[in-house]
Structures are given as C-alpha cells and as structure tokens.
Design an enzyme around this catalytic site. Structure first.
Site: not given
Length: 253
Positions: A35-38, A40, A52, A80, A83, A210, A221
């Site tokens: 998660d976090g590509n956009r 970033w 991406h 997902s 997406n 998600s 975990e």
C-alpha cells in the site's frame, strides 16, 4: 527516486540478520499488502503510474529478501476487485505494470507463480498474460499474486465450489449442512493446499486488512509499517520478521 540506504542501516540490517540466525523463528508464509504507491508518487511530485512502477520494482526486491531468509510462500496483494473501479486510464496502466511484474516474478530462479483472485472479472488481455506466467510443480518459493481479489468473494466462491462438488456427488442438502466444516471450506479457497499466512505486513501506516485473506488470516500475526510501499526497506522487513519471531503465538488458545 528511491531513498539511499545509509551505512548505519546496513550495519543495523546485519545485526538483525544475526538475531534471526540465532533463535528467532522465520515465518513460513508471508502476506503483504503493498500500500501507498499513489501517495508516494504525490509526495515526490511524480505521476500515479510512476508510483505503481516503483511499487512493482520494490516487490521484486522484496521477494529477494524473502528468499534470503528461506520464506516458503509469499502472497502479494497487488490488485483488488475495488481497484478495477478506478479510472480507465489508471486501470490500463495498472494492467500493464502487473502483467510485466508477474512475468518478471515467473522468471526468477526457483520461484513458482500462482494467481489468487476472481480471474473472471479481469480484462481478457491481463488474464491471458497472467495465466501464461503461472507455474506448477516444485519450487523453492511459491508466490501467490492476488489480482481481482476480494476476501469476501473468495469465501463466497469457496462455498459455491463446495456445494457444487457435494451436489454433483449426489449428497443431499441436509447432509451437506450437517457435515459442513471450516476444513471443507479451506479446501476450496484460492490458497487451497497451502498453510495459512504466519505474518501479514502492510505498508503506508494503514492498520486494516482491506479484505485481504480474511479466512486465512484468522490466526496470523500482523505488522504495520509507516513507510509507503516504494520506500519499504530491507530493514523494515527484517524488523517485521524479528517482531514476528518474538511474539508468542497462541492460535486462539
């Protein structure tokens, strides 16, 4: 645009590796929500496509780290169901990047690729390229690529598959209901035949699954990291593994 690894971090990584070598158990199956590509990309003033692509490059690097400590199975959450509802332009770019990524993973030595997700909802071109890259048989590390994936839909599909099988065998509904068990449903999941994930990592600071591996993660975990996925470092990974190894797993007992 990747941030450099300082000498201090390299020394710290060596220390973490020594700790793992001594007594810390390594997870057999690692799931990761990339998660976090956009975000970033926005932080760097780059395009969403750049984000991406940087994320895809990080995935290949990440698999090398997993191989280094003998992880057997990695499940990557890369696309997902939700997406696919993004803008047509972004989805088109994602399709190309994911296709290239899966082909790169399949080309890695000792790595086998398996797709997990509802392949029926994928664009035909993407599905064809992904299926061409899948591999069966023995391998050092199995990589599950979750595309068109939804955790609730996986469970629905598993139950449908189970009901179809039992009814085709001539079993009546009351018997199916009375005999229904978690093990039976597990045998119809996308990851059937594989152990459930021991550790699930999510980047970008978000602390939720998600919909990722909702059934399989019952006793996993979790490790949440603040770094956006393209900035996720080997140090972050080794910390996650060490943290996992120091926990006392009870499996609900």
């Amino acid at each position: 645009m990747a941030r450099p690894v300082s000498l201090l971090y390299r020394l710290y990584e060596r220390r973490l590796l020594r700790e793992l070598d001594k007594s810390v158990p390594v997870p057999r199956h690692v799931g990761v929500i990339t998660d976090g590509n956009r975000r970033w990309a926005k932080e760097f003033g780059a395009t969403t496509a750049d984000g991406h692509r940087a994320g895809a490059e990080k995935i290949v690097e990440f698999l090398g780290w997993c191989d280094e400590i003998d992880v057997d199975i990695v499940t990557l959450y890369v696309l997902s169901k939700e997406n696919l509802a993004r803008s047509a332009e972004e989805v088109e770019v994602l399709i190309e990047i994911i296709s290239d990524l899966v082909e790169k993973i399949a080309a890695l030595k000792g790595v086998g690729v398996q797709l997990v997700g509802d392949l029926e909802i994928l664009p035909p071109g993407l599905r064809a390229r992904l299926e061409a890259a899948t591999s069966a048989g023995d391998c050092q590390m199995r990589v599950n690529v979750a595309v068109g994936y939804g955790g609730r839909q996986e469970i629905v599909n598993a139950v449908k598959s189970l009901l179809r099988l039992r009814t085709d065998e001539g079993t009546d509904l009351e018997t199916i209901i009375s005999e229904l068990s978690p093990q039976q449903i597990s045998e119809h999941l996308y990851t059937k035949g594989q152990p459930d994930p021991d550790l699930i990592i999510r980047s970008s600071g978000e602390q939720r699954l998600s919909g990722f591996l909702m059934w399989q993660s019952a006793y996993s975990e979790f490790y949440f990291c603040e770094a956006y996925w393209p900035d996720f470092r080997r140090t972050d990974f080794l910390r996650a593994v060490r943290d996992y190894g120091l926990r006392q797993r009870r499996f609900g007992k």
